[in-house]
Motif scaffolding. Structure first.
Motif, mmCIF file in Angstrom:
data_model
loop_
_atom_site.group_PDB
_atom_site.id
_atom_site.type_symbol
_atom_site.label_atom_id
_atom_site.label_comp_id
_atom_site.label_asym_id
_atom_site.label_seq_id
_atom_site.Cartn_x
_atom_site.Cartn_y
_atom_site.Cartn_z
ATOM 1 N N VAL A 273 0.860 -1.185 0.000
ATOM 2 C CA VAL A 273 0.000 0.000 0.000
ATOM 3 C C VAL A 273 0.890 1.226 0.000
ATOM 4 C CG1 VAL A 273 -1.615 1.381 1.339
ATOM 5 C CG2 VAL A 273 -1.944 -1.077 1.165
ATOM 6 N N VAL A 274 0.651 2.130 -0.939
ATOM 7 C CA VAL A 274 1.435 3.364 -1.045
ATOM 8 C C VAL A 274 0.519 4.549 -0.781
ATOM 9 C CG1 VAL A 274 2.889 4.799 -2.520
ATOM 10 C CG2 VAL A 274 2.958 2.299 -2.746
ATOM 11 N N LEU A 275 0.877 5.350 0.218
ATOM 12 C CA LEU A 275 0.149 6.575 0.524
ATOM 13 C C LEU A 275 1.061 7.751 0.226
ATOM 14 C CD1 LEU A 275 -2.438 7.867 1.682
ATOM 15 C CD2 LEU A 275 -1.367 7.769 3.934
ATOM 16 N N ILE A 276 0.602 8.645 -0.641
ATOM 17 C CA ILE A 276 1.406 9.808 -1.025
ATOM 18 C C ILE A 276 0.946 10.999 -0.199
ATOM 19 C CG2 ILE A 276 2.132 11.309 -2.914
ATOM 20 C CD1 ILE A 276 1.577 9.030 -4.831
ATOM 21 N N GLU A 277 1.768 11.386 0.768
ATOM 22 C CA GLU A 277 1.472 12.493 1.668
ATOM 23 C C GLU A 277 2.338 13.685 1.289
ATOM 24 O OE1 GLU A 277 2.188 11.177 5.628
ATOM 25 O OE2 GLU A 277 1.062 9.320 5.405
ATOM 26 N N ASP A 278 1.708 14.791 0.920
ATOM 27 C CA ASP A 278 2.447 15.997 0.527
ATOM 28 C C ASP A 278 3.509 15.669 -0.524
ATOM 29 O OD1 ASP A 278 0.977 17.499 2.383
ATOM 30 O OD2 ASP A 278 2.355 16.976 3.988
ATOM 31 N N ASN A 279 3.103 14.898 -1.526
ATOM 32 C CA ASN A 279 3.947 14.499 -2.665
ATOM 33 C C ASN A 279 5.080 13.543 -2.289
ATOM 34 O OD1 ASN A 279 2.532 16.067 -4.622
ATOM 35 N ND2 ASN A 279 3.583 17.896 -3.860
ATOM 36 N N ILE A 280 5.033 12.968 -1.087
ATOM 37 C CA ILE A 280 6.048 12.005 -0.655
ATOM 38 C C ILE A 280 5.387 10.636 -0.504
ATOM 39 C CG2 ILE A 280 7.736 11.388 1.105
ATOM 40 C CD1 ILE A 280 7.941 14.334 1.825
ATOM 41 N N PRO A 281 5.807 9.628 -1.281
ATOM 42 C CA PRO A 281 5.196 8.300 -1.177
ATOM 43 C C PRO A 281 5.799 7.479 -0.037
ATOM 44 C CG PRO A 281 6.771 8.333 -2.987
ATOM 45 C CD PRO A 281 6.743 9.727 -2.422
ATOM 46 N N TYR A 282 4.927 6.879 0.775
ATOM 47 C CA TYR A 282 5.346 6.001 1.856
ATOM 48 C C TYR A 282 4.690 4.629 1.658
ATOM 49 C CZ TYR A 282 6.563 10.396 4.209
ATOM 50 O OH TYR A 282 7.084 11.629 4.526
ATOM 51 N N ILE A 283 5.441 3.570 1.912
ATOM 52 C CA ILE A 283 4.883 2.221 1.853
ATOM 53 C C ILE A 283 4.315 1.903 3.229
ATOM 54 C CG2 ILE A 283 5.330 -0.213 1.397
ATOM 55 C CD1 ILE A 283 7.693 0.656 -0.333
ATOM 56 N N LYS A 284 2.999 1.996 3.344
ATOM 57 C CA LYS A 284 2.356 1.842 4.655
ATOM 58 C C LYS A 284 2.285 0.390 5.108
ATOM 59 C CE LYS A 284 1.355 6.072 5.828
ATOM 60 N NZ LYS A 284 1.778 6.655 7.105
ATOM 61 N N ILE A 285 1.931 -0.506 4.190
ATOM 62 C CA ILE A 285 1.823 -1.928 4.521
ATOM 63 C C ILE A 285 2.425 -2.742 3.384
ATOM 64 C CG2 ILE A 285 0.269 -3.838 5.097
ATOM 65 C CD1 ILE A 285 -1.759 -1.869 6.088
ATOM 66 N N SER A 286 3.134 -3.797 3.751
ATOM 67 C CA SER A 286 3.698 -4.714 2.763
ATOM 68 C C SER A 286 2.963 -6.053 2.856
ATOM 69 C CB SER A 286 5.197 -4.916 3.024
ATOM 70 O OG SER A 286 5.745 -5.863 2.129
ATOM 71 N N PHE A 287 2.579 -6.607 1.699
ATOM 72 C CA PHE A 287 1.857 -7.873 1.642
ATOM 73 C C PHE A 287 2.779 -8.994 1.140
ATOM 74 C CE2 PHE A 287 -1.407 -4.578 0.471
ATOM 75 C CZ PHE A 287 -2.002 -4.531 1.721
ATOM 76 N N PRO A 288 2.507 -10.248 1.503
ATOM 77 C CA PRO A 288 1.469 -10.685 2.434
ATOM 78 C C PRO A 288 1.826 -10.336 3.870
ATOM 79 C CG PRO A 288 2.815 -12.551 1.784
ATOM 80 C CD PRO A 288 3.273 -11.387 0.953
ATOM 81 N N ILE A 289 0.817 -10.223 4.709
ATOM 82 C CA ILE A 289 1.046 -9.839 6.098
ATOM 83 C C ILE A 289 1.669 -11.001 6.867
ATOM 84 C CG2 ILE A 289 -0.757 -8.093 6.161
ATOM 85 C CD1 ILE A 289 -2.613 -10.177 7.399
ATOM 86 N N GLU A 290 2.543 -10.659 7.811
ATOM 87 C CA GLU A 290 3.234 -11.666 8.610
ATOM 88 C C GLU A 290 3.826 -10.994 9.837
ATOM 89 O OE1 GLU A 290 7.028 -14.767 8.204
ATOM 90 O OE2 GLU A 290 6.386 -13.548 6.493
ATOM 91 N N LEU B 76 10.317 4.298 -1.713
ATOM 92 C CA LEU B 76 9.873 4.983 -2.928
ATOM 93 C C LEU B 76 10.146 6.485 -2.907
ATOM 94 C CD1 LEU B 76 6.449 3.177 -3.526
ATOM 95 C CD2 LEU B 76 8.686 2.639 -4.504
ATOM 96 N N ASN B 77 10.839 6.963 -1.865
ATOM 97 C CA ASN B 77 11.171 8.383 -1.808
ATOM 98 C C ASN B 77 12.666 8.553 -1.543
ATOM 99 O OD1 ASN B 77 11.663 8.465 1.120
ATOM 100 N ND2 ASN B 77 9.421 8.221 1.320
ATOM 101 N N SER B 78 13.111 9.802 -1.443
ATOM 102 C CA SER B 78 14.539 10.088 -1.284
ATOM 103 C C SER B 78 14.956 10.282 0.171
ATOM 104 C CB SER B 78 14.908 11.339 -2.090
ATOM 105 O OG SER B 78 14.146 12.457 -1.654
ATOM 106 N N LEU B 79 14.043 10.015 1.106
ATOM 107 C CA LEU B 79 14.370 10.159 2.525
ATOM 108 C C LEU B 79 15.234 8.987 2.992
ATOM 109 C CD1 LEU B 79 10.845 11.249 3.847
ATOM 110 C CD2 LEU B 79 12.799 12.723 3.290
ATOM 111 N N ASP B 80 15.830 9.145 4.161
ATOM 112 C CA ASP B 80 16.649 8.067 4.717
ATOM 113 C C ASP B 80 15.822 6.802 4.902
ATOM 114 O OD1 ASP B 80 18.819 9.760 4.815
ATOM 115 O OD2 ASP B 80 18.521 10.304 6.923
ATOM 116 N N SER B 81 16.481 5.675 4.738
ATOM 117 C CA SER B 81 15.812 4.397 4.921
ATOM 118 C C SER B 81 15.271 4.280 6.345
ATOM 119 C CB SER B 81 16.797 3.252 4.644
ATOM 120 O OG SER B 81 16.202 2.008 4.921
ATOM 121 N N ILE B 82 14.059 3.756 6.463
ATOM 122 C CA ILE B 82 13.454 3.569 7.782
ATOM 123 C C ILE B 82 12.741 2.226 7.805
ATOM 124 C CG2 ILE B 82 11.362 4.832 7.117
ATOM 125 C CD1 ILE B 82 11.163 5.736 10.052
#
Length: 233
Positions: free
Chosen positions: A112-129, A139-145
């Motif tokens: 799931v990708v949510l684009i907040e203020d033009n910044i894409p964040y991967i909110k959930i990765s499937f399959p769930i575990e 998917l953005n240029s920010l530091d890895s988290i």
């Protein structure tokens, strides 16, 4: 013999064509995509508490309501569907909603990708575990988290004492030093509901000799948001 062979060939071709054209739909619940449902007309209303700690010592506390509504959708070049999400705000139920911003959300195969203020964040990765990790900033240029999935299919009781049977928690930050600072950020999602709780706490404590370890807040914020109503218009 030729006629029998011809009939057999036709039957085999029909079977092949049927198998080739039928598509197997993914098991949405097994993948976990139903923890982040997206459909035009759906909405959620949250109670929000926000506390800001200023360097001057001033503490500003605010309470308000936030409405998140999926108002439209469009097809991307990749063939996936993006949903336009409107965020509105009001002080109390007696006040009218005031539009604040618009974001977009989509499900790209296994995330799931949510684009907040033009910044894409991967909110959930499937399959769930349980224990699964991924880079929320991939998917953005920010530091890895590192995001981590926790408490899968757990019961959650909201601050209003409402019980949500099946939830998953995504931990986005969890640095609880309690001496220098505290950085805690996570979101809880309900099955077939979506986001039910969000917490974002960042506090910097005094580190002078006379206050070290006393958790005396110098600057920071506390943000908590919990679901009260959801449905479809």
């Amino acid at each position: 013999m030729n006629r029998t062979f011809s009939l057999l060939l036709v039957v085999l071709l029909m079977i092949f064509w049927a198998c080739d054209t039928d598509t197997i739909e993914p098991d949405e619940e097994r993948l976990g995509t139903t923890f982040f449902p997206l459909s035009v007309g759906s909405y959620s209303i949250y109670e929000v508490e926000n506390i800001d700690y200023k360097i001057t010592g001033e503490v500003i506390t605010s309470h308000f309501q936030r409405k998140v509504a999926v108002v439209d959708s469009f097809e991307n070049q990749a063939g996936t569907i993006s949903y336009i999400v409107h965020y509105s705000q009001r002080d109390t139920e007696a006040d009218p909603w005031e539009f604040s911003t618009a974001w977009t959300a989509r499900k790209d195969g296994n995330q799931v990708v949510l684009i907040e203020d033009n910044i894409p964040y991967i909110k959930i990765s499937f399959p769930i575990e349980t224990g699964k990790t991924w880079n929320g900033n991939a998917l953005n240029s920010l530091d890895s988290i590192e995001y981590k999935m926790d408490s899968l299919y757990s019961e959650y009781i909201t601050p209003a004492q409402d019980t949500i049977e099946n939830t998953l928690t995504v931990i986005q930050e969890n640095d609880e030093d309690f001496v220098v600072d505290l950085n805690r950020k996570y979101e809880i999602y309900g099955l077939n509901i979506g986001l039910v709780y969000k917490e974002d706490v960042f506090l910097q404590f005094c580190t002078d000799t006379d206050c070290l370890g006393q958790q005396q807040i110098e600057v920071g914020h506390e943000y908590r948001q919990y679901l009260t109503v959801y449905g479809s218009e």
